[in-house]
Design a protein around this motif. Structure first.
Motif, PDB file in Angstrom:
ATOM      1  N   GLU A 198      -8.130  58.353  39.660  1.00 18.67           N
ATOM      2  CA  GLU A 198      -9.115  59.037  38.820  1.00 18.67           C
ATOM      3  C   GLU A 198     -10.228  58.077  38.395  1.00 18.67           C
ATOM      4  O   GLU A 198     -11.416  58.438  38.398  1.00 18.67           O
ATOM      5  CB  GLU A 198      -8.433  59.626  37.587  1.00 18.67           C
ATOM      6  N   ARG A 199      -9.858  56.863  38.047  1.00 21.34           N
ATOM      7  CA  ARG A 199     -10.862  55.878  37.653  1.00 21.34           C
ATOM      8  C   ARG A 199     -11.783  55.522  38.814  1.00 21.34           C
ATOM      9  O   ARG A 199     -12.998  55.373  38.637  1.00 21.34           O
ATOM     10  CB  ARG A 199     -10.170  54.623  37.113  1.00 21.34           C
ATOM     11  N   LEU A 200     -11.218  55.398  40.009  1.00 23.64           N
ATOM     12  CA  LEU A 200     -12.034  55.082  41.179  1.00 23.64           C
ATOM     13  C   LEU A 200     -12.952  56.251  41.533  1.00 23.64           C
ATOM     14  O   LEU A 200     -14.099  56.044  41.950  1.00 23.64           O
ATOM     15  CB  LEU A 200     -11.135  54.739  42.365  1.00 23.64           C
ATOM     16  N   GLU A 201     -12.467  57.446  41.357  1.00 25.40           N
ATOM     17  CA  GLU A 201     -13.308  58.615  41.602  1.00 25.40           C
ATOM     18  C   GLU A 201     -14.466  58.663  40.602  1.00 25.40           C
ATOM     19  O   GLU A 201     -15.610  58.955  40.967  1.00 25.40           O
ATOM     20  CB  GLU A 201     -12.470  59.891  41.507  1.00 25.40           C
ATOM     21  N   VAL A 205     -18.513  58.514  41.311  1.00 25.50           N
ATOM     22  CA  VAL A 205     -19.450  59.523  40.793  1.00 25.50           C
ATOM     23  C   VAL A 205     -20.566  58.850  39.994  1.00 25.50           C
ATOM     24  O   VAL A 205     -21.749  59.207  40.131  1.00 25.50           O
ATOM     25  CB  VAL A 205     -18.708  60.555  39.915  1.00 25.50           C
ATOM     26  N   ARG A 206     -20.215  57.875  39.170  1.00 29.97           N
ATOM     27  CA  ARG A 206     -21.226  57.161  38.389  1.00 29.97           C
ATOM     28  C   ARG A 206     -22.209  56.439  39.309  1.00 29.97           C
ATOM     29  O   ARG A 206     -23.415  56.408  39.056  1.00 29.97           O
ATOM     30  CB  ARG A 206     -20.571  56.140  37.441  1.00 29.97           C
ATOM     31  N   ARG A 207     -21.678  55.863  40.358  1.00 30.45           N
ATOM     32  CA  ARG A 207     -22.544  55.129  41.300  1.00 30.45           C
ATOM     33  C   ARG A 207     -23.512  56.074  42.003  1.00 30.45           C
ATOM     34  O   ARG A 207     -24.704  55.775  42.141  1.00 30.45           O
ATOM     35  CB  ARG A 207     -21.676  54.400  42.328  1.00 30.45           C
ATOM     36  N   LEU A 249     -10.167  51.512  48.307  1.00 30.12           N
ATOM     37  CA  LEU A 249      -9.077  51.335  47.349  1.00 30.12           C
ATOM     38  C   LEU A 249      -8.505  52.682  46.916  1.00 30.12           C
ATOM     39  O   LEU A 249      -7.296  52.809  46.677  1.00 30.12           O
ATOM     40  CB  LEU A 249      -9.599  50.558  46.131  1.00 30.12           C
ATOM     41  N   TYR A 250      -9.356  53.684  46.835  1.00 28.26           N
ATOM     42  CA  TYR A 250      -8.894  55.041  46.514  1.00 28.26           C
ATOM     43  C   TYR A 250      -7.893  55.503  47.575  1.00 28.26           C
ATOM     44  O   TYR A 250      -6.859  56.095  47.263  1.00 28.26           O
ATOM     45  CB  TYR A 250     -10.092  55.984  46.454  1.00 28.26           C
TER      46      TYR A 250
END
Length: 268
Positions: A198-201, A205-207, A249-250
């Motif tokens: 979830e953090r990687l997703e 999205v932020r990027r 990494l995801y």
């Protein structure tokens, strides 16, 4: 694995670009200082009309109406020499072939200024002012690029912290045998991996959202953040190191999660 991803090489790329931007700004500052030191004058002789070699934009109302620019072209020569020694090396550093100086001046300042300086018809106050105004514009643009790069440096540093945390945990559990783990331990691992995904997703999205932003601090219409950043990593195999690392990494976390889930189902 920690420290070996494409993302971990990103700060060095940004730092090199920041150094180049600082050097470019310093070159413009030095050029402007030398231009200011050159006295410009007009004389009351002659008709002073704008010609093809001296565009109307380079001629004041007074100059066009009766006072003509001093015909001594040494001031224009000095400006061209100053430009060649300060700004030009930074402007043409990435060019494969040599570029005529007048073309470089036109690209960095504007075509009217380049033509007026090449014509050597006179170093007038109007031409001097036009040169300095263009330099001020370029320096403001350089400042925007510098701020964008500093934002990028902060972005990749924060992303590296997140990636390192995830990589460290994966490495710490790599040698563990899932067969020796009880149900609660497996469930905790599964939940942690889900949290990492979830953090990687969210990071991705932020990027992607950041890429759509404009570099124009005063509103829409500036260069896209994506365009500025793309040039920073253009020489690297991974053109988008943050996204490629987060995506990879995801996938790793997803593979690990599926393996843990398979062991969980056997415990039920």
């Amino acid at each position: 694995m920690t420290g070996s991803t494409a993302l971990h090489g990103a700060p060095d790329c940004v730092d090199r670009e920041l150094a180049a931007v600082a050097a470019r700004d310093e070159a413009f500052e030095t050029f402007a200082r030398r231009v200011r030191a050159l006295s410009a004058s007009t004389s009351a002789t002659g008709g002073g009309r704008a010609t093809a070699a001296t565009p109307m934009a380079m001629t004041t109302a007074g100059e066009a109406g009766g006072a003509s620019a001093t015909t001594d072209g040494t001031g224009c020569v000095a400006v061209r020499e100053a430009f060649a020694e300060t700004v030009a090396p930074h402007s043409t550093a990435d060019l494969a072939d040599d570029e005529p100086l007048v073309e470089t001046i036109a690209a960095e300042l504007n075509e009217d200024v380049a033509v007026a300086l090449a014509a050597e018809t006179g170093w007038t106050p109007t031409l001097k002012r036009a040169v300095l105004e263009e330099v001020d514009t370029r320096r403001r643009e350089v400042e925007v690029v510098r701020e964008t790069l500093e934002t990028e440096r902060e972005t990749v540093a924060a992303a590296i912290d997140e990636v390192d945390e995830i990589l460290a945990w994966l490495q710490s559990t790599a040698e563990e045998s899932l067969l020796q783990c009880d149900f609660e331990t497996l469930r905790a691992k599964h939940d942690r991996l889900e949290g990492y995904r979830e953090r990687l997703e969210e990071l991705t999205v932020r990027r992607q959202s950041q890429f759509t932003e404009s570099t124009n601090r005063y509103g829409p219409g500036g260069t896209r953040y994506r365009t500025v950043v793309a040039s920073v990593y253009s020489a690297r195999p991974a053109r988008h190191p943050l996204l490629s690392t987060a995506t990879r990494l995801y996938g790793i976390c997803g593979d690990c999660q599926r393996t843990v889930r398979a062991h969980l189902t056997r415990r039920v």
